[in-house]
Structures are given as C-alpha cells and as structure tokens.
Design a protein around this motif. Sequence first.
Motif, PDB file in Angstrom:
ATOM      1  N   PHE A   1      -5.796  10.661  -6.169  1.00 23.22           N
ATOM      2  CA  PHE A   1      -5.951   9.406  -6.819  1.00 23.22           C
ATOM      3  C   PHE A   1      -6.287   9.440  -8.276  1.00 23.22           C
ATOM      4  N   PHE A   2      -6.829  10.595  -8.522  1.00 21.77           N
ATOM      5  CA  PHE A   2      -7.037  10.662 -10.009  1.00 21.77           C
ATOM      6  C   PHE A   2      -6.006  11.852 -10.680  1.00 21.77           C
ATOM      7  N   ALA A   3      -4.779  12.074  -9.993  1.00 28.27           N
ATOM      8  CA  ALA A   3      -3.966  12.961 -10.560  1.00 28.27           C
ATOM      9  C   ALA A   3      -3.205  12.349 -11.890  1.00 28.27           C
ATOM     10  N   SER A   4      -3.256  11.258 -12.139  1.00 27.15           N
ATOM     11  CA  SER A   4      -2.622  10.506 -13.534  1.00 27.15           C
ATOM     12  C   SER A   4      -3.628  10.383 -14.445  1.00 27.15           C
TER      13      SER A   4
ATOM     14  N   PHE B   1      -3.713   0.551  -4.795  1.00 26.15           N
ATOM     15  CA  PHE B   1      -3.444  -0.945  -4.621  1.00 26.15           C
ATOM     16  C   PHE B   1      -4.155  -1.915  -5.586  1.00 26.15           C
ATOM     17  N   SER B   2      -5.353  -1.885  -5.651  1.00 29.72           N
ATOM     18  CA  SER B   2      -6.326  -2.469  -6.631  1.00 29.72           C
ATOM     19  C   SER B   2      -5.885  -2.276  -8.041  1.00 29.72           C
TER      20      SER B   2
ATOM     21  N   PHE C   1       0.779  -1.241   0.068  1.00 29.79           N
ATOM     22  CA  PHE C   1      -0.003   0.024   0.071  1.00 29.79           C
ATOM     23  C   PHE C   1       0.993   1.148   0.048  1.00 29.79           C
ATOM     24  N   ASP C   2       0.511   2.333  -0.885  1.00 24.10           N
ATOM     25  CA  ASP C   2       1.312   3.511  -0.822  1.00 24.10           C
ATOM     26  C   ASP C   2       1.061   4.402   0.674  1.00 24.10           C
ATOM     27  N   THR C   3       1.998   4.299   1.363  1.00 26.61           N
ATOM     28  CA  THR C   3       1.826   4.957   2.583  1.00 26.61           C
ATOM     29  C   THR C   3       1.512   6.403   2.708  1.00 26.61           C
TER      30      THR C   3
ATOM     31  N   TYR D   1      -0.826   7.756   0.975  1.00 24.92           N
ATOM     32  CA  TYR D   1      -2.302   8.170   1.208  1.00 24.92           C
ATOM     33  C   TYR D   1      -2.617   8.345   2.819  1.00 24.92           C
ATOM     34  N   PHE D   2      -1.841   7.318   3.672  1.00 22.82           N
ATOM     35  CA  PHE D   2      -2.137   7.509   4.936  1.00 22.82           C
ATOM     36  C   PHE D   2      -3.423   6.426   5.077  1.00 22.82           C
ATOM     37  N   MET D   3      -4.606   7.090   4.566  1.00 20.60           N
ATOM     38  CA  MET D   3      -5.786   6.240   4.884  1.00 20.60           C
ATOM     39  C   MET D   3      -6.754   6.894   3.693  1.00 20.60           C
ATOM     40  N   TYR D   4      -7.702   6.092   3.239  1.00 22.60           N
ATOM     41  CA  TYR D   4      -8.630   6.229   2.202  1.00 22.60           C
ATOM     42  C   TYR D   4      -7.933   6.457   0.782  1.00 22.60           C
ATOM     43  N   PHE D   5      -8.507   5.603  -0.221  1.00 21.87           N
ATOM     44  CA  PHE D   5      -7.955   5.446  -1.420  1.00 21.87           C
ATOM     45  C   PHE D   5      -6.660   4.684  -1.515  1.00 21.87           C
ATOM     46  N   GLU D   6      -6.103   4.283  -0.539  1.00 22.84           N
ATOM     47  CA  GLU D   6      -4.912   3.360  -0.554  1.00 22.84           C
ATOM     48  C   GLU D   6      -5.194   2.111  -1.209  1.00 22.84           C
ATOM     49  N   ASP D   7      -6.577   1.631  -0.872  1.00 24.73           N
ATOM     50  CA  ASP D   7      -6.930   0.236  -1.382  1.00 24.73           C
ATOM     51  C   ASP D   7      -7.275   0.572  -2.827  1.00 24.73           C
ATOM     52  N   MET D   8      -7.760   1.515  -3.131  1.00 19.85           N
ATOM     53  CA  MET D   8      -8.060   1.722  -4.688  1.00 19.85           C
ATOM     54  C   MET D   8      -6.866   1.869  -5.465  1.00 19.85           C
TER      55      MET D   8
END
Length: 148
Positions: A85-88, A39-40, A26-28, A30-37
């Motif tokens: 999350f949508f930066a790319s 990763f997915s 997981f990308d740390t 993010y710390f929380m929220y959207f890190e699972d997205m």
Amino acid sequence: DERKTTMAEGSCLCVRASVFTSVGYFDTRYFMYFEDMDFSMRVNKKYSIMYTPASIVYHKSGAGHSWLVHTPLYQYYYTRNRLWFFASSNVFYRCYVFVFSLIVVVVKSLVMLTNRSKVNDFSSSTCALWKGLFNGSALLFKSAQLRY
C-alpha cells in the motif's frame, strides 16, 4: 453527527455506481486487506467520504481478536499488503514502513513462538508472516527502482 472521513471500511460502505465508474473498482491484486484503503484514497481525489453514525453494521466475521488466532492467510496478506500500500510513498516513508513491518513480524513471531500451544498452525502462520514481509518488501521497493 454526519461528517467527512478519509477512509471507509470495505465491510461497511455504500457506494454509488457512478463512483466506481469514475475511480474504478477495488484493486483485486490486493485480494484482501488494504484494498479498501486503496479505494478510499482514489475516491478522496474526486469525492467526499461521509461517516454516518446513525447506520449500524454488524460484521460477524473477521481476522480475529488475537495474533494467536489469525490464519496464515491473514498473516500473509495483511503483512504483504501493508507494505504494498505504501509503495508509492517517498523513499523515507517506505523505509519507515519496512522497519515498522519488520518489527511487527519479529514481535508476532516471538509471541506465537512463546504461545505455540494456542496457535492453530504455528509453522504455517509463521511462514506466511515472513513470506508476506518478503513479498511485500519486494513490492515496496520495486517502485523505487522504477521511479529513479
């Protein structure tokens, strides 16, 4: 029936160690929220994510059921990370996500303002919300400058 899905919720997933070795953790940042997205999305490039309805997971804690009870920590990271999350994504999609996020922040602020007595810490929550929008927007559009 078991089936493929594009995203796994971080609070209820089982992952083989080899997947982490292959796509990373997981990308740390993010710390929380959207890190699972995040990763997915990386997992989906190499593997399938499976939904298994026979498994049962109880998630006892969470962000809350109402905007009025969300903590300032939630307000900040959920807002910032949605944008990041949508930066790319392409510039048109980034603009859409920014406008959507701005509308959400304005509406949440108004809802909290009209229900101040029900919000645990109105000023901290509102500041966290707007700070998340500001910092997330910087991350959202920073990539546009780097790519063009």
